[in-house]
Design an enzyme around this catalytic site. Structure first.
Site, PDB file in Angstrom:
ATOM      1  N   LYS A  57       0.856  -1.192   0.000  1.00 26.69           N
ATOM      2  CA  LYS A  57       0.000   0.000   0.000  1.00 26.69           C
ATOM      3  C   LYS A  57       0.888   1.237   0.000  1.00 26.69           C
ATOM      4  O   LYS A  57       1.740   1.402   0.878  1.00 26.69           O
ATOM      5  CB  LYS A  57      -0.827   0.004   1.273  1.00 26.69           C
ATOM      6  CG  LYS A  57      -2.308  -0.081   1.058  1.00 26.69           C
ATOM      7  CD  LYS A  57      -2.960  -0.134   2.422  1.00 26.69           C
ATOM      8  CE  LYS A  57      -4.408   0.189   2.348  1.00 26.69           C
ATOM      9  NZ  LYS A  57      -4.990   0.217   3.694  1.00 26.69           N
TER      10      LYS A  57
HETATM   11  C1  E4P Z   1      -8.334   0.476   4.060  1.00 21.34           C
HETATM   12  O1  E4P Z   1      -7.572   0.247   3.154  1.00 21.34           O
HETATM   13  C2  E4P Z   1      -8.274   1.720   4.837  1.00 21.34           C
HETATM   14  O2  E4P Z   1      -7.049   1.840   5.440  1.00 21.34           O
HETATM   15  C3  E4P Z   1      -9.408   1.797   5.823  1.00 21.34           C
HETATM   16  O3  E4P Z   1     -10.585   1.344   5.199  1.00 21.34           O
HETATM   17  C4  E4P Z   1      -9.588   3.172   6.434  1.00 21.34           C
HETATM   18  O4  E4P Z   1     -10.777   3.209   7.165  1.00 21.34           O
HETATM   19  P1  E4P Z   1     -11.124   4.372   8.207  1.00 21.34           P
HETATM   20  O5  E4P Z   1     -11.411   5.611   7.447  1.00 21.34           O
HETATM   21  O6  E4P Z   1     -12.322   3.867   8.939  1.00 21.34           O
HETATM   22  O7  E4P Z   1      -9.902   4.536   9.085  1.00 21.34           O
END
Ligand code: E4P
Length: 214
Positions: free
Chosen positions: A83
């Site tokens: 990522k």
């Molecule tokens: C996934 O890839 C993200 O990191 C995650 O869905 C972020 O979610 P949040 O906005 O609830 O922290």
């Protein structure tokens, strides 16, 4: 539609996997920080449980640092997806790493043009964060609609991971729009299975059965 589990919690991942609902897993530094143990050990453990794409995020902000971290993360297991943040440095790293065959999930996407850039750079996945847009009174799901349309217009292979999911309706809307994947917190996934009429129906069937003394 594929369901990824948006957590680094091993018990939640095991439970979702046993339901057949974990096609992959996404983590981020916040989710990892909530768990006890070393980052790489947690990622290795997740890879043992789920046979699908497992996103692990870099913390470097510069391209060189991202390249180094990404190559190391990708060497941990064949299912690792790295990522990278949606920045110019992240885009440069995406371009290079994709050429090397490393799968990239470009994260923190908040506009359709960010998604288009990431796809052009060779990202395997883009992650639009819809809940965080809702939080600032922008309808997050509309971003998903636009990205899906753009990717269809130009036949990009890049898959859309609907992220920052806060409730079942987010997933329903994303599914109706044809998003490839939703990454779902375990507590949201658990809500899909329940319906008060299902509970009421089960109770009525059992009451009737018992009344008839079968
Ligand atoms: C996934 O890839 C993200 O990191 C995650 O869905 C972020 O979610 P949040 O906005 O609830 O922290």
């Amino acid at each position: 539609m594929k369901f990824f589990i948006d957590t680094a919690n091993i018990e939640e991942i095991k439970e979702a996997n046993s339901m057949g609902m974990a096609d992959g897993v996404t983590t981020n530094p916040t989710l990892i920080a909530r768990e006890k143990g070393d980052f790489e050990d947690i990622i290795k453990e997740i890879c043992k449980i789920v046979d699908g794409p497992i996103s692990a995020e870099v913390i470097s902000l510069d391209t060189e640092g991202m390249l180094k971290e990404a190559r190391h993360l990708a060497s941990i297991h064949k299912n690792i997806v790295v990522k990278l943040p949606m920045t110019i440095d992240g885009i440069k790293a995406t371009r290079q790493l994709s050429k090397e065959g490393i799968k990239i999930n470009v994260t923190l996407i908040f506009s359709p043009l960010q998604a288009l850039m990431a796809a052009k750079a060779g990202a395997t996945y883009v992650s639009p964060f819809i809940g965080r847009l809702d939080d600032i009174s922008n309808e997050g799901i509309l971003l998903v609609e636009q990205i899906v349309e753009i990717f269809n217009n130009y036949a990009f292979d890049t898959e859309v991971i609907v992220a920052s999911v806060r409730n079942p309706l987010h997933v329903l809307d994303a599914a109706l729009m044809g998003a490839d994947i939703a990454t779902i917190p375990f507590k949201v996934l658990s809500k899909f299975a329940s319906h008060p009429l299902t509970d009421k129906g089960i109770k009525a069937f059992l009451d009737d059965w018992n009344k008839a003394n079968k």
